[in-house]
Design a protein around this motif. Structure first.
Motif, mmCIF file in Angstrom:
data_model
loop_
_atom_site.group_PDB
_atom_site.id
_atom_site.type_symbol
_atom_site.label_atom_id
_atom_site.label_comp_id
_atom_site.label_asym_id
_atom_site.label_seq_id
_atom_site.Cartn_x
_atom_site.Cartn_y
_atom_site.Cartn_z
ATOM 1 N N ARG A 18 46.197 44.578 34.170
ATOM 2 C CA ARG A 18 46.643 43.222 33.875
ATOM 3 C C ARG A 18 45.746 42.184 34.522
ATOM 4 O O ARG A 18 45.875 41.005 34.236
ATOM 5 C CB ARG A 18 48.087 43.039 34.357
ATOM 6 N N THR A 19 44.885 42.585 35.415
ATOM 7 C CA THR A 19 43.917 41.697 36.028
ATOM 8 C C THR A 19 42.529 42.233 35.729
ATOM 9 O O THR A 19 42.365 43.352 35.237
ATOM 10 C CB THR A 19 44.124 41.622 37.549
ATOM 11 N N ASP A 20 41.494 41.437 36.044
ATOM 12 C CA ASP A 20 40.131 41.887 35.804
ATOM 13 C C ASP A 20 39.842 43.154 36.604
ATOM 14 O O ASP A 20 39.257 44.109 36.088
ATOM 15 C CB ASP A 20 39.141 40.783 36.182
ATOM 16 N N ASN A 56 49.032 45.434 38.702
ATOM 17 C CA ASN A 56 49.530 44.243 39.377
ATOM 18 C C ASN A 56 48.392 43.472 40.027
ATOM 19 O O ASN A 56 47.317 44.011 40.296
ATOM 20 C CB ASN A 56 50.554 44.621 40.462
ATOM 21 N N THR A 57 48.647 42.193 40.295
ATOM 22 C CA THR A 57 47.707 41.407 41.075
ATOM 23 C C THR A 57 47.768 41.890 42.511
ATOM 24 O O THR A 57 48.850 41.934 43.114
ATOM 25 C CB THR A 57 48.057 39.914 41.011
ATOM 26 N N SER A 59 45.369 42.556 46.455
ATOM 27 C CA SER A 59 44.181 42.290 47.277
ATOM 28 C C SER A 59 43.955 43.483 48.192
ATOM 29 O O SER A 59 44.300 43.449 49.378
ATOM 30 C CB SER A 59 44.370 41.004 48.092
ATOM 31 N N THR A 80 35.024 44.511 40.684
ATOM 32 C CA THR A 80 35.823 43.289 40.711
ATOM 33 C C THR A 80 35.403 42.297 39.640
ATOM 34 O O THR A 80 36.116 41.318 39.375
ATOM 35 C CB THR A 80 35.713 42.597 42.078
#
Length: 228
Positions: A18-20, A56-57, A59, A80
Motif C-alpha cells: 500500500r506504500t511505495d 501498512n505505512t 518506519s 524505498t
C-alpha cells in the motif's frame, strides 16, 4: 524488536503493498520466489512483520532495511524508491576530469553488471535507439523481442549496443560500447540455453520469445576519472 499488533494480510506468497516501500518490497520478493516467512528468516525478522511492512505505512529500523535489501539483492534506495525519480548527470563537473579508455577485459566484466542496455539500429525512418533487457552468454550479448519489432527487423545489419553508469556524488561514470552484426538465434539448443539463463522476462511484456544476439567485433569503453 517492537511487537506489532496483528493485522489481516494476504497469504505469505501474495503480492501486496500500500506504500511505495511495500509495493517495491513485495514485487522484488515475489520476483525472487521468496515467501514472507523465507525473507523474514534470511534477514532476521518475523514473517508477520514483513507482511506488515508490505501492507501498512511503517518506519523500519535502518539496520533491518539494510538486511532486507541485501537479501533482495538491491540497495536501500532501490527498496524505498528514494532514487526512482532522480535525474542523473546534473552534478557539477570537476576540473580535474579526464577520460580513460577501458580494456576489453574490463568492458566484458562491466557488461555482466547490468541487465538493461540500449541498441542503436537503422530503420527506413532513420536511426533508432531502443532499450532492451539483455543477458551475456560467453562473449555474446543476447536479448528477446517480438518477431515484427524494429529490433527483429534489424537482423543482418550492423548495430551498436551501449550501457553506462553515472555517479553524481563523484561526478564520474563509465560507458561500454559493443558493435557488430545483429543476428536472430535459430538453433534450438542455443535458444533453450539463453531462455534458461536469462535473468528475467523482458519488462516490456507481451510474447517476446524471439532471441537476437550480438557477437561484438569491436568492444570499447571509457571511464571518467579524476587526477589525484
Amino acid at each position: 524488536m517492537k511487537s506489532i499488533p496483528p493485522t489481516p494480510h494476504p497469504q505469505s506468497g501474495a503480492t501486496a503493498g500500500r506504500t511505495d516501500l511495500g509495493r517495491r518490497l513485495a514485487a522484488r520478493r515475489v520476483a525472487l520466489g521468496l515467501s514472507r516467512e523465507e525473507l523474514g528468516r534470511q534477514c532476521g525478522a518475523d514473517g508477520n512483520y514483513i507482511a506488515y511492512l508490505e501492507e501498512n505505512t511503517a518506519s523500519p529500523a535502518v539496520g533491518l532495511l539494510v538486511r532486507i535489501a541485501d537479501v533482495l539483492g538491491v540497495t536501500v534506495d532501490d527498496l524505498t524508491g528514494a532514487n526512482a525519480g532522480r535525474v542523473r548527470g546534473r552534478a557539477t563537473a570537476r576540473r580535474d576530469t579526464v577520460l580513460a579508455p577501458l580494456d576489453e577485459e574490463e568492458c566484458r566484466e562491466l557488461l555482466g553488471t547490468h541487465g538493461v542496455g540500449r541498441i542503436a539500429v537503422f530503420t527506413p525512418e532513420g536511426p533508432a535507439v531502443l532499450p532492451v533487457n539483455y543477458t551475456v552468454a560467453g562473449t555474446t550479448i543476447a536479448f528477446r523481442t517480438a518477431a515484427e519489432t524494429l529490433a527483429a527487423r534489424a537482423a543482418g545489419t550492423e548495430i551498436a549496443f551501449e550501457i553506462d553508469n553515472i555517479d553524481d556524488v563523484t561526478a564520474g561514470g563509465w560507458s561500454v560500447l559493443a558493435v557488430g552484426e545483429l543476428r536472430a538465434v535459430t538453433d534450438p539448443q542455443e535458444i533453450r540455453h539463453l531462455t534458461a539463463t536469462a535473468r528475467s522476462h523482458p519488462w516490456a511484456g507481451g510474447p517476446r520469445t524471439h532471441w537476437m544476439k550480438l557477437d561484438p567485433v569491436r568492444l570499447t569503453g571509457r571511464r571518467v576519472v579524476h587526477a589525484p
